[in-house]
Scaffold this motif. Structure first.
Motif, PDB file in Angstrom:
ATOM      1  N   ASP A 141       0.833  -1.193   0.000  1.00  0.00           N
ATOM      2  CA  ASP A 141       0.000   0.000   0.000  1.00  0.00           C
ATOM      3  C   ASP A 141       0.875   1.253   0.000  1.00  0.00           C
ATOM      4  O   ASP A 141       1.910   1.303   0.657  1.00  0.00           O
ATOM      5  N   GLY A 142       0.446   2.253  -0.762  1.00  0.00           N
ATOM      6  CA  GLY A 142       1.135   3.539  -0.784  1.00  0.00           C
ATOM      7  C   GLY A 142       2.130   3.711  -1.915  1.00  0.00           C
ATOM      8  O   GLY A 142       2.545   4.838  -2.188  1.00  0.00           O
ATOM      9  N   MET A 143       2.534   2.642  -2.572  1.00  0.00           N
ATOM     10  CA  MET A 143       3.485   2.812  -3.664  1.00  0.00           C
ATOM     11  C   MET A 143       2.751   3.303  -4.908  1.00  0.00           C
ATOM     12  O   MET A 143       1.587   2.995  -5.113  1.00  0.00           O
ATOM     13  N   ARG A 144       3.417   4.121  -5.714  1.00  0.00           N
ATOM     14  CA  ARG A 144       2.834   4.648  -6.947  1.00  0.00           C
ATOM     15  C   ARG A 144       3.177   3.710  -8.087  1.00  0.00           C
ATOM     16  O   ARG A 144       4.326   3.341  -8.267  1.00  0.00           O
ATOM     17  N   MET A 145       2.154   3.347  -8.863  1.00  0.00           N
ATOM     18  CA  MET A 145       2.313   2.331  -9.886  1.00  0.00           C
ATOM     19  C   MET A 145       1.466   2.667 -11.114  1.00  0.00           C
ATOM     20  O   MET A 145       0.403   3.261 -10.998  1.00  0.00           O
ATOM     21  N   ARG A 146       1.960   2.275 -12.273  1.00  0.00           N
ATOM     22  CA  ARG A 146       1.177   2.313 -13.514  1.00  0.00           C
ATOM     23  C   ARG A 146       1.088   0.875 -14.013  1.00  0.00           C
ATOM     24  O   ARG A 146       2.092   0.190 -14.142  1.00  0.00           O
ATOM     25  N   VAL A 147      -0.139   0.435 -14.286  1.00  0.00           N
ATOM     26  CA  VAL A 147      -0.376  -0.946 -14.701  1.00  0.00           C
ATOM     27  C   VAL A 147      -1.063  -0.955 -16.058  1.00  0.00           C
ATOM     28  O   VAL A 147      -2.079  -0.297 -16.253  1.00  0.00           O
ATOM     29  N   HIS A 148      -0.487  -1.692 -16.996  1.00  0.00           N
ATOM     30  CA  HIS A 148      -1.100  -1.950 -18.298  1.00  0.00           C
ATOM     31  C   HIS A 148      -1.767  -3.312 -18.161  1.00  0.00           C
ATOM     32  O   HIS A 148      -1.120  -4.270 -17.731  1.00  0.00           O
ATOM     33  N   TYR A 149      -3.026  -3.401 -18.563  1.00  0.00           N
ATOM     34  CA  TYR A 149      -3.748  -4.647 -18.333  1.00  0.00           C
ATOM     35  C   TYR A 149      -4.795  -4.907 -19.409  1.00  0.00           C
ATOM     36  O   TYR A 149      -5.109  -4.048 -20.229  1.00  0.00           O
ATOM     37  N   TYR A 150      -5.318  -6.120 -19.371  1.00  0.00           N
ATOM     38  CA  TYR A 150      -6.381  -6.542 -20.272  1.00  0.00           C
ATOM     39  C   TYR A 150      -7.513  -7.067 -19.401  1.00  0.00           C
ATOM     40  O   TYR A 150      -7.294  -7.935 -18.555  1.00  0.00           O
ATOM     41  N   ASP A 151      -8.701  -6.528 -19.591  1.00  0.00           N
ATOM     42  CA  ASP A 151      -9.857  -6.977 -18.805  1.00  0.00           C
ATOM     43  C   ASP A 151     -10.534  -8.143 -19.518  1.00  0.00           C
ATOM     44  O   ASP A 151     -11.343  -7.969 -20.389  1.00  0.00           O
ATOM     45  N   GLU A 152     -10.138  -9.339 -19.105  1.00  0.00           N
ATOM     46  CA  GLU A 152     -10.590 -10.550 -19.778  1.00  0.00           C
ATOM     47  C   GLU A 152     -11.870 -11.079 -19.123  1.00  0.00           C
ATOM     48  O   GLU A 152     -11.889 -11.368 -17.931  1.00  0.00           O
ATOM     49  N   PRO A 153     -12.933 -11.223 -19.917  1.00  0.00           N
ATOM     50  CA  PRO A 153     -14.168 -11.791 -19.362  1.00  0.00           C
ATOM     51  C   PRO A 153     -13.993 -13.275 -19.044  1.00  0.00           C
ATOM     52  O   PRO A 153     -13.382 -14.006 -19.818  1.00  0.00           O
ATOM     53  N   ILE A 154     -14.518 -13.686 -17.919  1.00  0.00           N
ATOM     54  CA  ILE A 154     -14.497 -15.096 -17.526  1.00  0.00           C
ATOM     55  C   ILE A 154     -15.820 -15.702 -17.965  1.00  0.00           C
ATOM     56  O   ILE A 154     -16.879 -15.307 -17.481  1.00  0.00           O
ATOM     57  N   ILE A 155     -15.768 -16.654 -18.879  1.00  0.00           N
ATOM     58  CA  ILE A 155     -17.003 -17.165 -19.480  1.00  0.00           C
ATOM     59  C   ILE A 155     -17.817 -18.034 -18.524  1.00  0.00           C
ATOM     60  O   ILE A 155     -19.009 -18.178 -18.700  1.00  0.00           O
ATOM     61  N   THR A 156     -17.180 -18.597 -17.501  1.00  0.00           N
ATOM     62  CA  THR A 156     -17.921 -19.492 -16.614  1.00  0.00           C
ATOM     63  C   THR A 156     -18.856 -18.758 -15.666  1.00  0.00           C
ATOM     64  O   THR A 156     -19.904 -19.280 -15.320  1.00  0.00           O
ATOM     65  N   ASP A 157     -18.477 -17.562 -15.231  1.00  0.00           N
ATOM     66  CA  ASP A 157     -19.338 -16.864 -14.271  1.00  0.00           C
ATOM     67  C   ASP A 157     -19.654 -15.414 -14.636  1.00  0.00           C
ATOM     68  O   ASP A 157     -20.295 -14.705 -13.876  1.00  0.00           O
ATOM     69  N   GLY A 158     -19.176 -14.940 -15.782  1.00  0.00           N
ATOM     70  CA  GLY A 158     -19.513 -13.602 -16.242  1.00  0.00           C
ATOM     71  C   GLY A 158     -18.725 -12.474 -15.595  1.00  0.00           C
ATOM     72  O   GLY A 158     -18.972 -11.309 -15.881  1.00  0.00           O
ATOM     73  N   THR A 159     -17.766 -12.789 -14.737  1.00  0.00           N
ATOM     74  CA  THR A 159     -16.950 -11.748 -14.125  1.00  0.00           C
ATOM     75  C   THR A 159     -15.814 -11.363 -15.072  1.00  0.00           C
ATOM     76  O   THR A 159     -15.682 -11.914 -16.150  1.00  0.00           O
ATOM     77  N   VAL A 160     -14.984 -10.430 -14.628  1.00  0.00           N
ATOM     78  CA  VAL A 160     -13.852  -9.961 -15.429  1.00  0.00           C
ATOM     79  C   VAL A 160     -12.580 -10.110 -14.604  1.00  0.00           C
ATOM     80  O   VAL A 160     -12.554  -9.759 -13.422  1.00  0.00           O
ATOM     81  N   GLU A 161     -11.547 -10.647 -15.225  1.00  0.00           N
ATOM     82  CA  GLU A 161     -10.237 -10.747 -14.596  1.00  0.00           C
ATOM     83  C   GLU A 161      -9.315  -9.744 -15.270  1.00  0.00           C
ATOM     84  O   GLU A 161      -9.173  -9.749 -16.489  1.00  0.00           O
ATOM     85  N   ASN A 162      -8.708  -8.877 -14.498  1.00  0.00           N
ATOM     86  CA  ASN A 162      -7.763  -7.903 -15.037  1.00  0.00           C
ATOM     87  C   ASN A 162      -6.379  -8.530 -15.070  1.00  0.00           C
ATOM     88  O   ASN A 162      -5.716  -8.644 -14.051  1.00  0.00           O
ATOM     89  N   ARG A 163      -5.949  -8.950 -16.261  1.00  0.00           N
ATOM     90  CA  ARG A 163      -4.662  -9.623 -16.439  1.00  0.00           C
ATOM     91  C   ARG A 163      -3.569  -8.588 -16.635  1.00  0.00           C
ATOM     92  O   ARG A 163      -3.606  -7.805 -17.570  1.00  0.00           O
ATOM     93  N   ILE A 164      -2.587  -8.609 -15.771  1.00  0.00           N
ATOM     94  CA  ILE A 164      -1.507  -7.625 -15.786  1.00  0.00           C
ATOM     95  C   ILE A 164      -0.512  -7.956 -16.892  1.00  0.00           C
ATOM     96  O   ILE A 164       0.023  -9.058 -16.948  1.00  0.00           O
ATOM     97  N   LEU A 165      -0.262  -6.969 -17.771  1.00  0.00           N
ATOM     98  CA  LEU A 165       0.655  -7.147 -18.886  1.00  0.00           C
ATOM     99  C   LEU A 165       1.972  -6.397 -18.676  1.00  0.00           C
ATOM    100  O   LEU A 165       3.003  -6.796 -19.208  1.00  0.00           O
ATOM    101  N   LYS A 166       1.903  -5.316 -17.921  1.00  0.00           N
ATOM    102  CA  LYS A 166       3.114  -4.525 -17.666  1.00  0.00           C
ATOM    103  C   LYS A 166       2.896  -3.736 -16.380  1.00  0.00           C
ATOM    104  O   LYS A 166       1.815  -3.201 -16.156  1.00  0.00           O
TER     105      LYS A 166
END
Length: 175
Positions: A141-166
């Motif tokens: 907590d408290g660290m400054r970060m920039r995250v590049h990600y892909y919001d991948e839909p999960i087909i089994t339950d309809g939620t979204v997983e944010n997959r970290i790319l960078k």
């Protein structure tokens, strides 16, 4: 602010080479059986095992890696930037589908309003950030970060997983 990259899927490369080598060995064994053991009645079973193993252990992870790498390099790659909040970590032991004991380790945090979570051990895809290197990224907590990600839909339950790319951190905020 000067950001330092601590994880980049494109710079990292495909990491599942051990499974590719095992599949290559299985391919050679299958070829030898087909060339020299014409009368062996289980040849087709060996070929089926080889094809299934290669698809699951090599082709799917490679497809996942190349797909995520392309997402990072595309214009529609999502980014969030801000202070890490709500960092948490959980370790537990449970039985897997084959009733064998398995260790699990999961980690999660939020940057701006975007939540991230991933298995360090015990599950999940090998492609994307998992923070399971010998020297882990010390997220807190408290660290400054920039995250590049892909919001991948999960087909089994309809939620979204944010997959970290960078992941990029502000110099000095990860110490």
């Amino acid at each position: 602010m000067h950001y330092r990259t601590v994880y980049d899927i494109a710079a990292r490369g495909y990491e599942e080479w051990l499974m590719a080598y095992i599949a290559a060995g299985l391919a050679i064994a299958t070829l030898v059986v087909f060339l020299f053991f014409h009368s062996w009645k289980h040849r087709k079973i060996l070929l089926t095992v080889f094809c299934v193993f290669t698809a699951v252990a090599v082709l799917l992870p490679y497809w996942d890696y190349t797909r995520l790498k392309k997402k990072l390099e595309s214009d529609d790659c999502l980014k969030t930037e801000g202070i890490v909040t709500g960092y948490w970590e959980k370790k537990w032991r449970d039985k897997d589908a084959s009733q064998k004991w398995q260790n699990y380790h999961y980690e999660g945090f939020t940057v701006d309003t975007v939540k991230f979570g991933y298995y360090i051990t015990g599950g999940g895809s090998a492609a994307g950030f998992q923070n399971n290197d010998a020297v882990r990224v010390p997220i807190r907590d408290g660290m400054r970060m920039r995250v590049h990600y892909y919001d991948e839909p999960i087909i089994t339950d309809g939620t979204v997983e944010n997959r970290i790319l960078k992941i990029e951190v502000v110099e000095g905020s990860s110490n």
